[in-house]
Motif scaffolding. Structure first.
Motif, PDB file in Angstrom:
ATOM      1  N   VAL A 184      -1.315 -15.483 -22.074  1.00  0.00           N
ATOM      2  CA  VAL A 184      -0.171 -16.055 -21.367  1.00  0.00           C
ATOM      3  C   VAL A 184       1.061 -15.305 -21.844  1.00  0.00           C
ATOM      4  CG1 VAL A 184       1.155 -18.138 -20.885  1.00  0.00           C
ATOM      5  CG2 VAL A 184      -1.327 -18.294 -21.221  1.00  0.00           C
ATOM      6  N   LEU A 185       1.724 -14.637 -20.900  1.00  0.00           N
ATOM      7  CA  LEU A 185       2.866 -13.783 -21.223  1.00  0.00           C
ATOM      8  C   LEU A 185       4.128 -14.325 -20.575  1.00  0.00           C
ATOM      9  CD1 LEU A 185       1.047 -10.416 -20.455  1.00  0.00           C
ATOM     10  CD2 LEU A 185       1.387 -11.441 -22.706  1.00  0.00           C
ATOM     11  N   ALA A 186       5.198 -14.443 -21.356  1.00  0.00           N
ATOM     12  CA  ALA A 186       6.485 -14.938 -20.863  1.00  0.00           C
ATOM     13  C   ALA A 186       7.427 -13.757 -20.615  1.00  0.00           C
ATOM     14  CB  ALA A 186       7.094 -15.889 -21.886  1.00  0.00           C
ATOM     15  N   ALA A 187       8.552 -14.039 -19.988  1.00  0.00           N
ATOM     16  CA  ALA A 187       9.559 -13.003 -19.712  1.00  0.00           C
ATOM     17  C   ALA A 187       9.884 -12.245 -20.995  1.00  0.00           C
ATOM     18  CB  ALA A 187      10.815 -13.632 -19.128  1.00  0.00           C
ATOM     19  N   GLY A 188       9.857 -10.922 -20.905  1.00  0.00           N
ATOM     20  CA  GLY A 188      10.134 -10.068 -22.054  1.00  0.00           C
ATOM     21  C   GLY A 188       8.899  -9.645 -22.822  1.00  0.00           C
ATOM     22  N   ASP A 189       7.766 -10.338 -22.627  1.00  0.00           N
ATOM     23  CA  ASP A 189       6.527  -9.970 -23.312  1.00  0.00           C
ATOM     24  C   ASP A 189       5.910  -8.739 -22.649  1.00  0.00           C
ATOM     25  OD1 ASP A 189       6.803 -12.209 -24.914  1.00  0.00           O
ATOM     26  OD2 ASP A 189       5.248 -13.379 -23.881  1.00  0.00           O
ATOM     27  N   SER A 190       5.173  -7.976 -23.453  1.00  0.00           N
ATOM     28  CA  SER A 190       4.437  -6.837 -22.904  1.00  0.00           C
ATOM     29  C   SER A 190       3.081  -6.763 -23.587  1.00  0.00           C
ATOM     30  CB  SER A 190       5.214  -5.535 -23.093  1.00  0.00           C
ATOM     31  OG  SER A 190       5.438  -5.283 -24.463  1.00  0.00           O
ATOM     32  N   VAL A 191       2.163  -6.061 -22.953  1.00  0.00           N
ATOM     33  CA  VAL A 191       0.803  -5.955 -23.470  1.00  0.00           C
ATOM     34  C   VAL A 191       0.207  -4.621 -23.030  1.00  0.00           C
ATOM     35  CG1 VAL A 191      -0.246  -7.100 -21.468  1.00  0.00           C
ATOM     36  CG2 VAL A 191      -1.416  -7.192 -23.666  1.00  0.00           C
ATOM     37  N   TYR A 192      -0.705  -4.123 -23.844  1.00  0.00           N
ATOM     38  CA  TYR A 192      -1.504  -2.951 -23.495  1.00  0.00           C
ATOM     39  C   TYR A 192      -2.964  -3.376 -23.503  1.00  0.00           C
ATOM     40  CZ  TYR A 192      -4.731   0.790 -24.397  1.00  0.00           C
ATOM     41  OH  TYR A 192      -5.821   1.605 -24.320  1.00  0.00           O
ATOM     42  N   PHE A 193      -3.772  -2.827 -22.592  1.00  0.00           N
ATOM     43  CA  PHE A 193      -5.216  -3.014 -22.663  1.00  0.00           C
ATOM     44  C   PHE A 193      -5.923  -1.824 -22.034  1.00  0.00           C
ATOM     45  CE2 PHE A 193      -3.916  -5.093 -18.739  1.00  0.00           C
ATOM     46  CZ  PHE A 193      -4.863  -4.707 -17.817  1.00  0.00           C
ATOM     47  N   PRO A 194      -7.131  -1.493 -22.556  1.00  0.00           N
ATOM     48  CA  PRO A 194      -7.941  -0.461 -21.912  1.00  0.00           C
ATOM     49  C   PRO A 194      -8.355  -0.990 -20.540  1.00  0.00           C
ATOM     50  CG  PRO A 194      -8.792  -0.982 -24.108  1.00  0.00           C
ATOM     51  CD  PRO A 194      -7.765  -2.013 -23.763  1.00  0.00           C
ATOM     52  N   ALA A 195      -8.109  -0.223 -19.502  1.00  0.00           N
ATOM     53  CA  ALA A 195      -8.344  -0.707 -18.137  1.00  0.00           C
ATOM     54  C   ALA A 195      -9.774  -0.471 -17.664  1.00  0.00           C
ATOM     55  CB  ALA A 195      -7.351  -0.068 -17.180  1.00  0.00           C
ATOM     56  N   ASP A 196     -10.679  -0.284 -18.621  1.00  0.00           N
ATOM     57  CA  ASP A 196     -12.086  -0.112 -18.254  1.00  0.00           C
ATOM     58  C   ASP A 196     -12.842  -1.442 -18.312  1.00  0.00           C
ATOM     59  OD1 ASP A 196     -12.081  -0.421 -20.997  1.00  0.00           O
ATOM     60  OD2 ASP A 196     -13.209   1.410 -21.429  1.00  0.00           O
ATOM     61  N   GLU A 197     -12.088  -2.545 -18.213  1.00  0.00           N
ATOM     62  CA  GLU A 197     -12.657  -3.888 -18.113  1.00  0.00           C
ATOM     63  C   GLU A 197     -12.080  -4.574 -16.880  1.00  0.00           C
ATOM     64  OE1 GLU A 197     -13.341  -6.507 -21.473  1.00  0.00           O
ATOM     65  OE2 GLU A 197     -12.095  -5.145 -22.656  1.00  0.00           O
ATOM     66  N   THR A 198     -12.809  -5.517 -16.343  1.00  0.00           N
ATOM     67  CA  THR A 198     -12.287  -6.328 -15.247  1.00  0.00           C
ATOM     68  C   THR A 198     -11.045  -7.050 -15.760  1.00  0.00           C
ATOM     69  OG1 THR A 198     -14.501  -6.620 -14.351  1.00  0.00           O
ATOM     70  CG2 THR A 198     -12.830  -8.204 -13.653  1.00  0.00           C
ATOM     71  N   HIS A 199     -10.014  -7.123 -14.924  1.00  0.00           N
ATOM     72  CA  HIS A 199      -8.791  -7.815 -15.331  1.00  0.00           C
ATOM     73  C   HIS A 199      -8.226  -8.604 -14.150  1.00  0.00           C
ATOM     74  CE1 HIS A 199      -8.105  -3.566 -14.393  1.00  0.00           C
ATOM     75  NE2 HIS A 199      -6.958  -3.919 -13.852  1.00  0.00           N
ATOM     76  N   SER A 200      -7.406  -9.613 -14.468  1.00  0.00           N
ATOM     77  CA  SER A 200      -6.876 -10.492 -13.422  1.00  0.00           C
ATOM     78  C   SER A 200      -5.445 -10.889 -13.737  1.00  0.00           C
ATOM     79  CB  SER A 200      -7.756 -11.744 -13.299  1.00  0.00           C
ATOM     80  OG  SER A 200      -7.735 -12.467 -14.520  1.00  0.00           O
ATOM     81  N   TYR A 201      -4.725 -11.261 -12.670  1.00  0.00           N
ATOM     82  CA  TYR A 201      -3.324 -11.665 -12.785  1.00  0.00           C
ATOM     83  C   TYR A 201      -3.133 -12.970 -12.022  1.00  0.00           C
ATOM     84  CZ  TYR A 201      -2.852  -6.700 -13.890  1.00  0.00           C
ATOM     85  OH  TYR A 201      -2.996  -5.462 -14.444  1.00  0.00           O
ATOM     86  N   ALA A 202      -2.437 -13.932 -12.644  1.00  0.00           N
ATOM     87  CA  ALA A 202      -2.167 -15.207 -11.973  1.00  0.00           C
ATOM     88  C   ALA A 202      -0.837 -15.769 -12.467  1.00  0.00           C
ATOM     89  CB  ALA A 202      -3.284 -16.210 -12.248  1.00  0.00           C
ATOM     90  N   ASN A 203      -0.213 -16.556 -11.622  1.00  0.00           N
ATOM     91  CA  ASN A 203       0.991 -17.299 -11.980  1.00  0.00           C
ATOM     92  C   ASN A 203       0.669 -18.777 -11.768  1.00  0.00           C
ATOM     93  OD1 ASN A 203       3.441 -18.526 -12.297  1.00  0.00           O
ATOM     94  ND2 ASN A 203       4.462 -17.465 -10.613  1.00  0.00           N
ATOM     95  N   ARG A 204       0.386 -19.480 -12.838  1.00  0.00           N
ATOM     96  CA  ARG A 204       0.066 -20.899 -12.748  1.00  0.00           C
ATOM     97  C   ARG A 204       1.301 -21.767 -12.955  1.00  0.00           C
ATOM     98  NH1 ARG A 204      -4.617 -19.302 -16.175  1.00  0.00           N
ATOM     99  NH2 ARG A 204      -6.166 -18.596 -14.673  1.00  0.00           N
ATOM    100  N   GLY A 205       2.455 -21.113 -13.093  1.00  0.00           N
ATOM    101  CA  GLY A 205       3.701 -21.834 -13.328  1.00  0.00           C
ATOM    102  C   GLY A 205       4.360 -22.316 -12.046  1.00  0.00           C
ATOM    103  N   HIS A 206       5.573 -22.850 -12.197  1.00  0.00           N
ATOM    104  CA  HIS A 206       6.312 -23.421 -11.070  1.00  0.00           C
ATOM    105  C   HIS A 206       7.441 -22.511 -10.588  1.00  0.00           C
ATOM    106  CE1 HIS A 206       4.076 -27.097 -11.597  1.00  0.00           C
ATOM    107  NE2 HIS A 206       4.397 -27.100 -12.879  1.00  0.00           N
ATOM    108  N   GLU A 207       7.607 -21.356 -11.215  1.00  0.00           N
ATOM    109  CA  GLU A 207       8.628 -20.380 -10.831  1.00  0.00           C
ATOM    110  C   GLU A 207       7.942 -19.060 -10.500  1.00  0.00           C
ATOM    111  OE1 GLU A 207      11.866 -21.145 -10.681  1.00  0.00           O
ATOM    112  OE2 GLU A 207      11.451 -23.182 -11.365  1.00  0.00           O
ATOM    113  N   PRO A 208       8.560 -18.222  -9.662  1.00  0.00           N
ATOM    114  CA  PRO A 208       7.983 -16.894  -9.400  1.00  0.00           C
ATOM    115  C   PRO A 208       7.864 -16.085 -10.696  1.00  0.00           C
ATOM    116  CG  PRO A 208       9.755 -17.373  -7.856  1.00  0.00           C
ATOM    117  CD  PRO A 208       9.792 -18.443  -8.898  1.00  0.00           C
ATOM    118  N   CYS A 209       6.912 -15.176 -10.721  1.00  0.00           N
ATOM    119  CA  CYS A 209       6.711 -14.286 -11.867  1.00  0.00           C
ATOM    120  C   CYS A 209       6.782 -12.838 -11.369  1.00  0.00           C
ATOM    121  CB  CYS A 209       5.349 -14.543 -12.507  1.00  0.00           C
ATOM    122  SG  CYS A 209       4.925 -13.365 -13.814  1.00  0.00           S
ATOM    123  N   SER A 210       7.619 -12.033 -12.012  1.00  0.00           N
ATOM    124  CA  SER A 210       7.695 -10.604 -11.706  1.00  0.00           C
ATOM    125  C   SER A 210       7.283  -9.825 -12.945  1.00  0.00           C
ATOM    126  CB  SER A 210       9.100 -10.202 -11.289  1.00  0.00           C
ATOM    127  OG  SER A 210       9.418 -10.768 -10.040  1.00  0.00           O
TER     128      SER A 210
END
Length: 194
Positions: free
Chosen positions: A149-175
């Motif tokens: 779970v990443l909030a505004a200002g957070d960043s992450v790195y991951f090897p992209a040789d795995e399945t990955h997903s993106y979701a916004n389960r919050g009540h505000e838009p996420c960019s």
């Protein structure tokens, strides 16, 4: 910078030299016929991933496909030239990076509305990398079987040789921004937009 009309002509010539119909190359490259047709007409500037698939379909390396097409070492992609893609479910992505011969890098800005799940994405080839930086809102990022779970200002790195997903389960838009170094194209369904 690569002129889309010149690129389109080159793709058309390479395809016809090999005796391939548009549909045959589309099947080999896992890219839709409509996308290939638009590229050949110079109406669309494809992403690096799409070009890599087309090169594979033609039996060429990406650098060989783009050889001698680059007319300038500095490539500017104006805001009006960026690819804007509205995805099912209300999310939107913008491909910010220009196509650079031999460089399999993309930088994409994505906005997920509140409660939106963008779904899972297949792994890239080994040696691929993704960096994600959240601009606003909260992002639920899945990598393999883990979720972050990443909030505004957070960043992450991951090897992209795995399945990955993106979701916004919050009540505000996420960019958020994704910077991806892709070793080769994903093995997925045909791309219909760049």
């Amino acid at each position: 910078m690569i002129d889309p009309v010149v690129l389109g002509r080159r793709l058309h010539d390479l395809r016809t030299d090999r005796g391939l119909a548009l549909s045959a190359l589309a099947t080999r490259a896992a890219v839709s016929v409509s996308m290939l047709s638009a590229i050949e007409r110079g109406e669309k500037t494809p992403t690096v991933v799409v070009l890599s698939r087309v090169a594979d379909g033609l039996g060429l390396s990406l650098s060989r496909l783009l050889a001698d097409l680059e007319s300038d070492r500095v490539i500017v992609r104006r805001a009006a030239e960026q690819d804007h893609v509205a995805e099912p479910g209300g999310w939107h992505r913008t491909v910010l990076t220009p196509v650079v011969p031999g460089v399999n890098f993309e930088w994409i800005r994505t906005t997920l509305p509140a409660g939106c799940d963008a779904g899972s994405f297949p792994a890239y080839a080994a040696g691929s990398h993704e960096f994600v930086a959240v601009e606003s809102g909260t992002l639920w990022l899945g990598v393999g079987s883990a979720e972050y779970v990443l909030a505004a200002g957070d960043s992450v790195y991951f090897p992209a040789d795995e399945t990955h997903s993106y979701a916004n389960r919050g009540h505000e838009p996420c960019s958020y921004h994704v910077a991806a170094l892709v070793m080769r194209s994903r093995l997925t369904h045909p791309i219909t937009s760049s």
